[in-house]
Motif scaffolding. Structure first.
Motif, short mmCIF file in Angstrom:
data_model
loop_
_atom_site.label_atom_id
_atom_site.label_comp_id
_atom_site.label_asym_id
_atom_site.label_seq_id
_atom_site.Cartn_x
_atom_site.Cartn_y
_atom_site.Cartn_z
N ARG A 1 14.28 20.40 -61.90
CA ARG A 1 14.45 19.30 -62.84
C ARG A 1 15.64 19.61 -63.75
O ARG A 1 15.80 20.75 -64.20
CB ARG A 1 13.17 19.14 -63.68
CG ARG A 1 13.28 18.10 -64.77
CD ARG A 1 11.94 17.70 -65.32
NE ARG A 1 11.23 18.77 -66.00
CZ ARG A 1 10.08 18.59 -66.64
NH1 ARG A 1 9.52 17.39 -66.67
NH2 ARG A 1 9.48 19.60 -67.24
N MET B 1 10.95 24.27 -60.53
CA MET B 1 9.60 23.74 -60.68
C MET B 1 8.65 24.36 -59.66
O MET B 1 7.65 24.96 -60.02
CB MET B 1 9.61 22.21 -60.51
CG MET B 1 10.44 21.48 -61.55
SD MET B 1 10.36 19.70 -61.34
CE MET B 1 8.73 19.36 -61.97
N MET C 1 5.97 24.50 -62.66
CA MET C 1 5.36 23.18 -62.74
C MET C 1 4.52 23.05 -64.01
O MET C 1 3.72 23.94 -64.31
CB MET C 1 4.46 22.95 -61.53
CG MET C 1 5.22 22.74 -60.26
SD MET C 1 5.74 21.05 -60.04
CE MET C 1 4.28 20.42 -59.20
N TYR D 1 15.71 14.81 -60.89
CA TYR D 1 14.90 15.74 -60.10
C TYR D 1 15.63 16.01 -58.79
O TYR D 1 15.94 15.09 -58.03
CB TYR D 1 13.52 15.15 -59.84
CG TYR D 1 12.68 15.05 -61.09
CD1 TYR D 1 12.83 13.97 -61.97
CD2 TYR D 1 11.76 16.03 -61.42
CE1 TYR D 1 12.09 13.89 -63.14
CE2 TYR D 1 11.01 15.96 -62.58
CZ TYR D 1 11.18 14.89 -63.43
OH TYR D 1 10.45 14.81 -64.60
#
Lengths: 115, 115
Positions: free
Chosen positions: B36, B46, B60, B90
């Motif tokens: 991200r 992530m 995450m 993303y």
């Protein structure tokens, strides 16, 4: 805690001169290092990499130097061209899998090459 | 050989809706990574997946975010009940082998805007 640091957010260089982008890392488990180039609204593009068993890797105008004892690497671009203007990201990973198996990126350095 | 394909390129969601981001890796690549990028920030790791397995999801957020990479079909990053702070680019990347000896190739990214 940033494991990969690019302390210069921006760099301005005259066309034809050398651009030197720097990167420092803190995790001694990193043993593979990469540089990516990114234009606005595009994904990062791989430029050049270096394994920790080497201290230099060259590809055309791009050379990456690795100083393991200082945990420092740099990207040299010679000669710089206006088309090199982009954000350059340094990334690192380890070969032992687990969390060190991911590519960890620095925050990037915006290079501007002036004609 | 097509590159990493991400869709959609742009996604607008209202607060509280779900966002589903898709990533088809390069042919022959079984390792997928999601990153991200917030405005003025670098690429934040992530999750790292290998076919049907989550290898590392340490980046995450604990709630609302999930990822999968099924045996057939693309990798999906799912964000439930989106909030304004989820607005970001993303990026998905893929590699033929585990990190540490090979570069990862990035897609063009999905720009999520939460209104």
């Amino acid at each position: 805690d940033q494991q990969v640091k690019q302390n210069s957010p921006s760099l301005s260089v005259q066309e034809g001169r050398i651009s030197i982008l720097n990167c420092d890392y803190t995790n001694s488990m990193f043993d593979y290092f990469l540089w990516y180039k990114k234009y606005p609204a595009e994904g990062p593009t791989f430029l050049i990499s270096i394994s920790s068993i080497k201290d230099k890797n060259e590809d055309g105008r791009f050379t990456v130097f690795l100083n393991k004892s200082a945990k420092h690497l740099s990207l040299h671009i010679v000669p710089s061209q206006p088309g090199d203007s982009a954000v350059y990201f340094c990334a690192a990973s380890g070969s032992d899998g687990g969390s060190q198996g991911n590519l960890i990126f620095g925050k990037g350095t915006k290079l501007s090459v002036k004609p | 050989n097509a590159g990493v394909m991400q869709n959609p390129r742009h996604l607008v969601r209202r607060r509280g809706q779900e966002a589903r981001l898709r990533c088809s890796p390069m042919k022959g690549h079984s390792h997928v990574y999601w990153y991200r990028q917030l405005p003025e920030e670098g690429l934040k790791f992530m999750v790292y997946l290998q076919k049907e397995n989550i290898i590392d999801e340490s980046g995450m957020p604990k709630e609302r975010f999930s990822a999968e990479f099924p045996k057939e079909g693309p990798s999906i990053l799912r964000i439930q009940q989106v909030v304004r702070g989820d607005s970001a680019a993303y990026f998905c990347a893929s590699s033929p082998r585990a990190p540490g000896s090979t570069e990862a190739f990035f897609g063009q990214g999905t720009r999520l805007t939460v209104v």
